[in-house]
Every structure is written in C-alpha cells, then in structure tokens.
Design a protein around this motif. Structure first.
Motif: not given
Length: 192
Positions: A61-89
C-alpha cells in the motif's frame, strides 16, 4: 471484514475442501499482521489453515493507493446521490454475500450486478462532464488495473519457479473480471 456467511470459518471450510498446497493472497506481506488485527477474513482463515504455503501477490500500500481510494469514495458518493438503482445493486450484493456466502460471491448473479454497477458509474460520471470526477474514476480504475496486472504476474512468476499442484487465489470478488482479463492477456502473450 466478516459479512454474515462470508467469514473466516466459512473460508477455512473452503480451503479444507480444496486442500491447496499454495494460497495466493491479495495483500502484501507487510499488511498481514495489520489485516489480521482488523478482522480480515483471509488473514484469519489462513492462520488456521496451515497446510499450504502463503504467497503474497499484491503490491505494498502506497500513497497512490490511498489517493485512489479517496478518489473512488468521491465517485461513489456522487453516483449514490444520482442513482438509487446503483445503491440498490450494492446493497443486494452485500446482502447476497451476507446471506449466501462465498457461493454468492463466485456466482454469475454477483458478476452481473457488479458489471451493472460499473456501467452505472461510467454512465453517470462520464455523462455529467465533471472533469475532476472523471479523473477520480479513471484514477481508481487504473490503480485497480495495475494491482491486477501485478498480482497475475506474481502468480505466474511463482508458478514458473516453483511446483504448485493445487493453488487458490484469495482475491476480492470485485476483481474477478479484471483478473480473468489479465490472465487471458498474460497467458496469451507470456506463458503461451
């Protein structure tokens, strides 16, 4: 972490049934003690199953991995707000693993839902034009791809240099499609 039927005892049962002589593990050796202390299912099962050699195939695990996880967290938050079906899946896959265990995680039902989750991410993030979110998703996917390439390369390297009669690869279910793709590419060009 354990999730209902996806727990260390169930994974131990799988290992006892397969009887591998080697277990390739999606972690770096330096992470094992930390993950064991934090209730990692694989670490706990492998500690109890001592009949095989453990081969750590993931990168540290390195800085790149932590950065990627942080990036994905932002993506998931945005997509969850935009798509109830996404959260359901996501909830359905979590619940399926909880109630049906590793059989569910290895099922086509899980794979189909995981692919739908990726398509929803692509459609929502790609369709709304926010360059920061597009880069965040690309960063996450590229980090996963690099890890998958390295894990497959490490497994092939081990098998080339050592005798392995019956091995298992303990890797998160969401990596399945990427790992299969890398195996097809690697075996076609390197091992063929």
């Amino acid at each position: 972490k354990a999730n209902g039927q996806c727990n260390a005892e169930e994974l131990l049962s799988v290992l006892q049934a397969i009887k591998p002589d080697v277990a390739f593990v999606e972690m770096h050796q330096s992470q094992f003690d930390f993950l064991y202390q934090h209730e990692n299912v694989e670490a706990h099962a492998l500690t109890k199953y001592r009949e095989c050699k453990i081969v750590f195939v993931d990168r540290q695990v390195d800085k790149e991995a932590f950065f990627a996880n942080e990036c994905y967290g932002r993506v998931v938050d945005y997509v969850v707000d935009a798509s109830p079906h996404y959260l359901d899946l996501k909830i359905e896959n979590h619940r399926g693993a909880q109630e049906r265990g590793f059989g569910y995680l290895n099922s086509s039902e899980f794979a189909i839902k995981a692919a739908k989750i990726l398509k929803i991410e692509d459609a929502i993030i790609g369709g709304q034009g926010d360059e920061d979110l597009i880069r965040a998703l690309e960063t996450w996917r590229e980090a996963l791809r690099r890890r998958e390439i390295e894990m497959v390369r490490n497994i092939y390297g081990y098998c080339r240099d050592n005798i392995c009669v019956n091995g298992v690869f303990l890797v998160g279910a969401n990596h399945k499609a990427g790992i299969v793709s890398q195996i097809e590419k690697y075996s076609g060009t390197k091992a063929g």
